[in-house]
Design an enzyme around this catalytic site. Structure first.
Site, short mmCIF file in Angstrom:
data_model
loop_
_atom_site.label_atom_id
_atom_site.label_comp_id
_atom_site.label_asym_id
_atom_site.label_seq_id
_atom_site.Cartn_x
_atom_site.Cartn_y
_atom_site.Cartn_z
CB SER A 258 14.45 0.20 -12.28
OG SER A 258 13.40 -0.35 -13.06
CE LYS A 259 20.29 2.13 -16.26
NZ LYS A 259 21.66 2.70 -16.35
NE ARG A 260 16.96 -1.71 -19.65
CZ ARG A 260 18.00 -2.52 -19.83
NH1 ARG A 260 18.01 -3.71 -19.30
NH2 ARG A 260 19.03 -2.11 -20.54
NE ARG A 486 14.25 3.58 -20.32
CZ ARG A 486 14.53 4.84 -20.05
NH1 ARG A 486 13.56 5.72 -19.83
NH2 ARG A 486 15.75 5.25 -20.00
#
Length: 500
Positions: A258-260, A486
């Site tokens: 996931s991009k998270r 991130r």
RNA sequence: GUCCCCGUCGUCCAGCGGUUAGGACACCGCCCUUUCACGGCGGUAACACGGGUUCGAAUCCCGUCGGGGACGCCA
């Protein structure tokens, strides 16, 4: 039944244009590409744009570009045409409507007049009662008269699948063997939405059949909806294709990628200077499938043993074996990807290496855009690097003294960065939107514009002095900006964990 | 909560009833080297657990545990 020559192998990928092209699309795309090529078959690209709420206009072209970038091509698709088009689902709505009517006519489906609010409430209730959330069948029990009344009253409806009340559906997964689902556990899936567009389940089955798809190679997350699809093939009186469910790419914590938690945009990998061959090679490593080089090969080709991990698309075509795929979900390990990419970089001739740089991180377009930002801010050309290093470095990490606002705690600052990240993820990458979104967030959370922007500046540029923030973000690119944020959060989290 | 899938070093793979359980990434050490990297050599490190089946199980079966996925008018 007479033995006939088996039909040409036809496979497909069906990405949804809802954002940046996803690394999972490249993975499944690669697998489908290999599968078709090995069987002298055809590889189809179909765009599944039936979700108008999440539709992103620029996404489709980005998908084409990204797939071409890693070296894949397709025989049929929206851009190249083909005998079974159109290949964009939004252009096939009439087909789906007709097929929904068939199901309605043979009682394999029914109209449902429940409102989304009703359904949501029912789901909440079921979850609270620790019941599996499932449609309660209210509208399935409507009499034809009641349906007519509702229709006459102009009530909106969806078309739901009438899953048999008893029995079970078994299908064969080519990698796992037979899988059985009791019909009690299969929900009456919505097939046509109230806006007249089909859901994935209907569109997918109809298109796969009409496009003569023989083998459906898709991610494991689809296993639990496969009984619905099999039931639909039956309801239409069609033969099911074969199903191959591939293991899901994972984050480091083993959850679905996931991009998270991981850069998943192919744009990110391109803009950060990954070589397409390296990425493709890495994807080929995920899940196994490649036979290891034999002792003899290692000796005869004078291979270093680690070169068992290094192979081209051509070698994959030759040696990849779908029956060898291992079913444990592989962690997408960026560290190993980086090593592999380094191997590819080292193999380049000096000329090719320079050319690669000039095509990506030192392209004329990029340099021109960067130059534009600093022309008024330097006095000699030699100072170019002073204000622009963050555009060319992959390792920017501001010290607390720079990023932490005077009157804020570390905790609230990191929480605010997480908010900034979430806000920017959802925003189109143009100056007005970025600025508006950041300001809006600042107002909500009571952060001064100065604090707000300085924080982001520090994270992205590593410094308190930089060219104008928003313009810099535009040039630097969305994918890389988000990744930098991130990584900042991750690093800070680790640091504070160490302190404890 | 219900259903489904999966389970070999931290990670990616090999192993297909008899192996000192192999390789790669990462990590550690040594060598090369003005530095860094590359490269070379070596090392730490795994069959989730419990029952079967078998002369013999990482390999076959069952259970437990663990991980994941699905349960949307998303795909």
């Amino acid at each position: 039944m007479t033995a006939e020559t088996s039909p040409t192998t036809r496979v497909r990928i069906a990405p949804s244009p809802t954002g940046d092209p996803h690394v999972g699309t490249a993975y499944i795309g690669l697998l489908n590409y290999i599968f078709a090529a090995q069987r002298d078959g055809q590889f189809v690209l179909r765009i599944e744009d039936t979700d108008r709420a999440r539709f992103v206009a620029t996404s489709e072209q980005m998908i084409f570009d990204a797939l071409k970038w890693i070296g894949l091509s397709w025989h049929e698709g929206p851009d190249v045409g083909g005998p079974y088009g159109p290949y964009r689902q939004s252009e096939r709505t009439e087909i789906y409507r007709q097929h929904a009517d068939i199901l309605l006519a043979n009682a394999s489906a029914y109209r449902c007049f429940c409102t989304p609010e009703d359904l949501e409430a029912a789901r909440e209730r079921q979850k609270a009662a620790k019941q599996p959330p499932r449609y309660d069948g209210t509208c399935r029990r409507l009499t034809p008269e009641q349906v007519d009344t509702n229709l006459a009253a102009g009530k909106t409806f969806v078309v739901r699948m009438a899953v048999p009340l008893e029995g079970a559906t078994t299908f064969r997964d080519e990698l796992r063997g037979d899988i059985t689902f009791d019909h009690n556990n299969v929900d009456d899936q919505v097939l046509m939405k109230s806006d007249g567009f089909p859901t994935y389940h209907l569109a997918n089955v109809v298109d796969d059949h009409l496009m003569r798809i023989t083998d459906v190679i898709r991610a494991e997350e689809w296993i639990s909806s496969t009984p619905k699809h099999v039931l639909l093939y039956k309801a239409f009186g069609w033969e099911s294709p074969r199903f191959w469910h591939m293991p899901l790419l994972r984050n480091v914590d083993k959850s679905k990628i996931s991009k998270r938690k991981n850069p998943v945009s192919l744009v990110y990998y391109r803009e950060s200077g990954y070589l397409p061959n390296a990425l493709l090679n890495f994807l080929g490593l995920m899940g196994g499938g490649m036979a290891q080089p034999t002792e003899q090969e290692i000796v005869s080709k004078n291979l270093n043993t680690k070169e068992g991990d290094i192979f081209s698309l051509a070698e994959m075509l030759e040696k990849f074996d779908f029956k060898r795929i291992s079913l444990g979900g592989p962690v997408f390990d960026l560290v190993k990807l980086k090593w592999l990419n380094g191997e590819y970089i080292r193999k380049l001739s000096p000329e090719d290496f320079f050319a690669a740089l000039r095509q990506t991180v030192l392209s004329d377009d990029y340099l021109r855009a960067v130059a534009h930002l600093i022309q008024t801010r330097i006095d000699t050309l030699g100072q170019f690097g002073d204000m622009t290093s963050f555009f060319f470095s992959d390792n920017v990490m501001p010290p607390e003294s720079i990023f932490l606002p005077k009157k804020r705690t570390l905790e609230e600052t990191l929480a605010f960065v997480a908010d900034q990240l979430a806000a920017l993820e959802a925003v189109p990458w143009i100056a007005t939107s970025i600025e508006a979104e950041l300001k809006k967030l600042g107002e909500e959370k009571q952060w001064f514009v100065k604090e707000n922007f300085m924080l982001l500046r520090a994270i992205v540029t590593g410094s308190a002095n930089s060219p104008p923030l928003v313009e810099s973000l535009i040039v630097f690119g969305k994918a890389r900006t988000l990744d930098r944020m991130r990584r900042f959060l991750e690093t800070q989290k680790k640091l504070s964990a160490q302190r404890r």
